[in-house]
Each structure stands twice: as structure tokens, then as C-alpha cells.
Design an enzyme around this catalytic site. Structure first.
Site, PDB file in Angstrom:
ATOM      1  N   GLN A 100     -41.515  -5.505 -14.347  1.00  0.00           N
ATOM      2  CA  GLN A 100     -42.244  -6.148 -13.251  1.00  0.00           C
ATOM      3  C   GLN A 100     -41.931  -7.640 -13.261  1.00  0.00           C
ATOM      4  OE1 GLN A 100     -46.570  -4.613 -13.265  1.00  0.00           O
ATOM      5  NE2 GLN A 100     -45.749  -4.029 -15.233  1.00  0.00           N
ATOM      6  N   ASN A 101     -41.210  -8.078 -14.288  1.00  0.00           N
ATOM      7  CA  ASN A 101     -40.977  -9.506 -14.445  1.00  0.00           C
ATOM      8  C   ASN A 101     -39.839 -10.012 -13.564  1.00  0.00           C
ATOM      9  OD1 ASN A 101     -42.969  -9.397 -16.292  1.00  0.00           O
ATOM     10  ND2 ASN A 101     -41.666  -9.549 -18.097  1.00  0.00           N
ATOM     11  N   HIS A 118     -40.042  -6.044  -8.975  1.00  0.00           N
ATOM     12  CA  HIS A 118     -40.613  -7.098  -8.128  1.00  0.00           C
ATOM     13  C   HIS A 118     -39.599  -8.164  -7.744  1.00  0.00           C
ATOM     14  CE1 HIS A 118     -44.933  -6.039  -9.649  1.00  0.00           C
ATOM     15  NE2 HIS A 118     -44.595  -5.345  -8.592  1.00  0.00           N
ATOM     16  N   CYS A 129     -32.911 -14.250   9.136  1.00  0.00           N
ATOM     17  CA  CYS A 129     -31.744 -13.357   9.242  1.00  0.00           C
ATOM     18  C   CYS A 129     -31.540 -12.480   8.017  1.00  0.00           C
ATOM     19  CB  CYS A 129     -30.489 -14.185   9.497  1.00  0.00           C
ATOM     20  SG  CYS A 129     -30.029 -15.256   8.111  1.00  0.00           S
ATOM     21  N   THR A 188     -48.172  -5.126 -20.232  1.00  0.00           N
ATOM     22  CA  THR A 188     -48.673  -5.092 -18.847  1.00  0.00           C
ATOM     23  C   THR A 188     -50.103  -4.557 -18.811  1.00  0.00           C
ATOM     24  OG1 THR A 188     -48.336  -4.180 -16.623  1.00  0.00           O
ATOM     25  CG2 THR A 188     -47.511  -2.852 -18.452  1.00  0.00           C
ATOM     26  N   ALA A 229     -45.770  -8.497 -28.600  1.00  0.00           N
ATOM     27  CA  ALA A 229     -44.502  -7.787 -28.408  1.00  0.00           C
ATOM     28  C   ALA A 229     -43.432  -8.227 -29.412  1.00  0.00           C
ATOM     29  CB  ALA A 229     -44.005  -8.014 -26.984  1.00  0.00           C
TER      30      ALA A 229
HETATM   31  N1  LIG Z   1     -42.542 -13.452 -16.920  1.00  0.00           N
HETATM   32  C1  LIG Z   1     -42.668 -13.120 -15.634  1.00  0.00           C
HETATM   33  O1  LIG Z   1     -41.696 -12.819 -14.938  1.00  0.00           O
HETATM   34  C2  LIG Z   1     -44.045 -13.098 -15.049  1.00  0.00           C
HETATM   35  C3  LIG Z   1     -45.050 -13.992 -15.427  1.00  0.00           C
HETATM   36  C4  LIG Z   1     -46.322 -13.852 -14.834  1.00  0.00           C
HETATM   37  C5  LIG Z   1     -46.540 -12.819 -13.925  1.00  0.00           C
HETATM   38  N2  LIG Z   1     -45.515 -11.996 -13.604  1.00  0.00           N
HETATM   39  C6  LIG Z   1     -45.722 -10.839 -12.707  1.00  0.00           C
HETATM   40  O2  LIG Z   1     -47.024 -10.746 -12.222  1.00  0.00           O
HETATM   41  C7  LIG Z   1     -47.568  -9.422 -12.308  1.00  0.00           C
HETATM   42  C8  LIG Z   1     -48.623  -9.372 -13.394  1.00  0.00           C
HETATM   43  O3  LIG Z   1     -48.841  -8.106 -13.970  1.00  0.00           O
HETATM   44  P1  LIG Z   1     -48.630  -7.784 -15.530  1.00  0.00           P
HETATM   45  O4  LIG Z   1     -49.468  -6.596 -15.830  1.00  0.00           O
HETATM   46  O5  LIG Z   1     -47.193  -7.724 -15.833  1.00  0.00           O
HETATM   47  O6  LIG Z   1     -49.133  -9.046 -16.292  1.00  0.00           O
HETATM   48  P2  LIG Z   1     -50.568  -9.684 -16.410  1.00  0.00           P
HETATM   49  O7  LIG Z   1     -50.343 -11.155 -16.375  1.00  0.00           O
HETATM   50  O8  LIG Z   1     -51.508  -9.096 -15.455  1.00  0.00           O
HETATM   51  O9  LIG Z   1     -51.031  -9.226 -17.880  1.00  0.00           O
HETATM   52  C9  LIG Z   1     -50.338  -9.581 -19.019  1.00  0.00           C
HETATM   53  C10 LIG Z   1     -50.453  -8.464 -20.042  1.00  0.00           C
HETATM   54  O10 LIG Z   1     -49.704  -8.865 -21.200  1.00  0.00           O
HETATM   55  C11 LIG Z   1     -50.480  -8.677 -22.364  1.00  0.00           C
HETATM   56  N3  LIG Z   1     -50.005  -9.630 -23.362  1.00  0.00           N
HETATM   57  C12 LIG Z   1     -50.365 -10.923 -23.556  1.00  0.00           C
HETATM   58  N4  LIG Z   1     -49.658 -11.464 -24.562  1.00  0.00           N
HETATM   59  C13 LIG Z   1     -48.821 -10.487 -25.015  1.00  0.00           C
HETATM   60  C14 LIG Z   1     -47.832 -10.447 -26.021  1.00  0.00           C
HETATM   61  N5  LIG Z   1     -47.543 -11.507 -26.782  1.00  0.00           N
HETATM   62  N6  LIG Z   1     -47.168  -9.280 -26.216  1.00  0.00           N
HETATM   63  C15 LIG Z   1     -47.438  -8.171 -25.451  1.00  0.00           C
HETATM   64  N7  LIG Z   1     -48.366  -8.177 -24.474  1.00  0.00           N
HETATM   65  C16 LIG Z   1     -49.039  -9.320 -24.259  1.00  0.00           C
HETATM   66  C17 LIG Z   1     -51.912  -8.879 -21.940  1.00  0.00           C
HETATM   67  O11 LIG Z   1     -52.804  -8.258 -22.830  1.00  0.00           O
HETATM   68  C18 LIG Z   1     -51.888  -8.206 -20.549  1.00  0.00           C
HETATM   69  O12 LIG Z   1     -52.099  -6.833 -20.681  1.00  0.00           O
HETATM   70  C19 LIG Z   1     -46.381  -8.585 -12.643  1.00  0.00           C
HETATM   71  O13 LIG Z   1     -45.686  -8.310 -11.483  1.00  0.00           O
HETATM   72  C20 LIG Z   1     -45.608  -9.560 -13.505  1.00  0.00           C
HETATM   73  O14 LIG Z   1     -44.319  -9.249 -13.733  1.00  0.00           O
HETATM   74  C21 LIG Z   1     -44.291 -12.113 -14.133  1.00  0.00           C
END
Ligand SMILES: NC(=O)c1ccc[n+]([C@@H]2O[C@H](COP(=O)([O-])OP(=O)(O)OC[C@H]3O[C@@H](n4cnc5c(N)ncnc54)[C@H](O)[C@@H]3O)[C@@H](O)[C@H]2O)c1
Length: 240
Positions: A100-101, A118, A129, A188, A229
Site C-alpha cells: 500500500q506504500n 496505491h 490529458c 498495516t 518489522a
Molecule cells: N511509507 C509510505 O509509503 C506511507 C506512509 C504513510 C501512509 N501511507 C499509506 O497510507 C495508508 C495507511 O494505511 P496503513 O495501514 O498502511 O498504515 P497506517 O498508517 O494506518 O498504520 C500503520 C501500521 O503500522 C504499524 N506499525 C507501526 N510501526 C511499525 C513497525 N516498526 N513495524 C511494523 N509495523 C509497524 C502500526 O501498528 C499500524 O498497524 C496506506 O495506503 C499506506 O500505504 C504510506
């Protein structure tokens, strides 16, 4: 340690291992998550990522997006969790990552089959365009950027709230999930629709790494590793 050993057994014996990742996998690289402690939404209003708001207020949206995504994400590096997945793919164990990142860190770590559910921060797309350009065309001092061909506003090529998921990514993600005999979910909350529904398509075993429980933990997860992680990945890498 027992959980790690069981997880390693599952991973090593799987024929079709798939990973599903969210913002948490990049936290130890220095990219903030959306929710939770120090989450971006404690500082910014999520409306800046709403497509209708963007259409009406491209300058305000772009300025916040620049600060959140481009300032942070240009110089960040993968952490052991990204490298662990890249290594599993090189060994022929991992078949693909659905992420999702939008931070490009899986690719920077060397992963090849990465489905960006995403979208990504590498490109921008014209609202008029549909032409795409690398983000280098954007002058961050003078926002919003405009399409050099048709003059309409350029938007980051990631999915805003209220926008559909890119068709190709959606199809490939479903295919990977349906064929996975083991799924590794990392970082996530499992709350963002429709991405959150993907793990339910997996008919195999599910391992989850997240210091906090997610929407999946008590429902579909077989082995839950309540750890960061990068820390968990180093332990798993040493056991494999
Ligand atoms: N790095 C990126 O590209 C980025 C950053 C912020 C948000 N987003 C996007 O926004 C949306 C948010 O949803 P989401 O559920 O991915 O994220 P979220 O921000 O809603 O939640 C983050 C999740 O990561 C967990 N977490 C925190 N620290 C961690 C670690 N060190 N190791 C493992 N897990 C850890 C939390 O407990 C939580 O469950 C998604 O589409 C996401 O990809 C992307």
C-alpha cells in the site's frame, strides 16, 4: 522464539509466499505512518489527500504533499524488513509483494515483483490529458505544477481518497492473494478499503508482523509476531 521458528518453517516450506505491506514496514526507515503515535494525521488534515479537495485547492494540497511525501521520502533508505523480503524473492521463495506504500523502498531494497496498490511518488499525472511525467518536472518552489502539453494541473500518481485503484494493480493483487499458500502481512492496520480486503482472499496460512494488533490479528492470522518489522526481519533472516 517459538513463533519465529514456526514462521520460518512456514516460509521455507511454502510454494507461493506473498507479502502484503503497509506504512509500518517503512517506519524504521524514518517514514511516518498515517495513524498512531507521531502519525501524519496528528499534524496534517487528511482532506489534503481527498481528490475533490485537490481539484479545488491544488496549491494547498501540493504544498502539504511536498512536505509530507517528497521531503521525507526522497532520502530515506530501506530497512532490514525491506531487505528481508528482497532476499526471499532472490531465493525464489517470495513470489510478490502487494504494497500500500508509495515510498519506493521495496524497489530500492532490490525487490522486483512489487505491486503498488496505491500508486507511487515517482511520477505525476495530468488531470486533463492523463499524460505521465517523472516527478523531476515539478518545481516545488512554484506549486501546483502544470502539464507542459495541455496546461492542466499535474497530480502525484498515487491514489487519493475518492479515486479508484489502478486496474492493473488491482487485478494482479487479487491474483497473488488467491494463489498464496502463505501470506506475510507487515505493518498495516487493515483499515483502508479496498486494500484491507485483500488478505481475506488468501486461502493459506497467514503470518503477521506488527507491534500492535491489526484488524486481521484475531480474525485470520495464524502466527502473530508482535514486534517492529525491522527487528523481526533480522531474527527471521538469521533463522532461515
Ligand atoms: N511509507 C509510505 O509509503 C506511507 C506512509 C504513510 C501512509 N501511507 C499509506 O497510507 C495508508 C495507511 O494505511 P496503513 O495501514 O498502511 O498504515 P497506517 O498508517 O494506518 O498504520 C500503520 C501500521 O503500522 C504499524 N506499525 C507501526 N510501526 C511499525 C513497525 N516498526 N513495524 C511494523 N509495523 C509497524 C502500526 O501498528 C499500524 O498497524 C496506506 O495506503 C499506506 O500505504 C504510506
Amino acid at each position: 522464539m517459538e513463533k519465529y521458528k514456526k514462521a520460518v518453517e512456514l516460509i521455507k516450506n511454502s510454494k507461493n509466499l506473498v507479502a502484503f505491506t503497509g506504512a509500518g514496514i517503512s517506519k524504521e526507515s524514518g517514514v511516518p505512518t498515517f495513524r498512531g503515535e507521531d502519525g501524519l494525521w496528528s499534524k496534517y488534515d487528511p482532506i489534503i489527500l481527498d481528490i475533490d479537495y485537490f481539484k479545488n485547492n491544488p496549491k494547498e494540497s501540493w504544498e502539504a504533499i511536498r512536505d509530507i511525501f517528497y521531503k521525507y521520502m526522497q532520502n530515506v533508505k530501506p530497512n532490514p524488513a525491506h531487505y528481508f523480503l528482497a532476499d526471499l524473492e532472490k531465493r525464489g521463495i517470495l513470489k510478490g509483494i502487494v504494497t500500500q506504500n508509495i515510498d519506493n523502498l521495496h524497489q530500492k531494497a532490490g525487490s522486483r515483483n512489487v505491486i503498488e496498490f496505491h500508486g507511487n511518488t515517482r511520477d505525476v499525472v495530468c488531470m486533463g490529458c492523463g499524460r505521465k511525467y517523472p516527478v523531476d518536472v515539478v518545481n516545488f518552489e512554484n506549486l501546483p505544477p502544470f502539464c507542459p502539453v495541455c496546461g492542466e494541473v499535474l497530480k502525484p500518481d498515487f491514489v487519493f481518497f475518492g479515486e479508484p485503484i489502478p486496474e492493473d494493480a488491482f487485478r494482479k493483487s487479487i491474483e497473488l492473494m488467491e494463489n498464496a499458500d502463505t501470506l506475510l502481512i507487515i505493518g498495516t492496520t487493515g483499515e483502508i478499503m479496498p486494500a484491507s480486503q485483500l488478505p481475506y482472499l488468501c486461502k493459506g496460512k497467514i503470518i503477521e508482523i506488527n507491534p500492535n494488533k491489526s484488524a486481521y490479528t484475531d480474525k485470520i492470522v495464524d502466527i502473530y509476531i508482535p514486534e517492529k518489522a525491522g527487528v523481526a526481519a533480522e531474527i527471521l533472516e538469521n533463522l532461515i
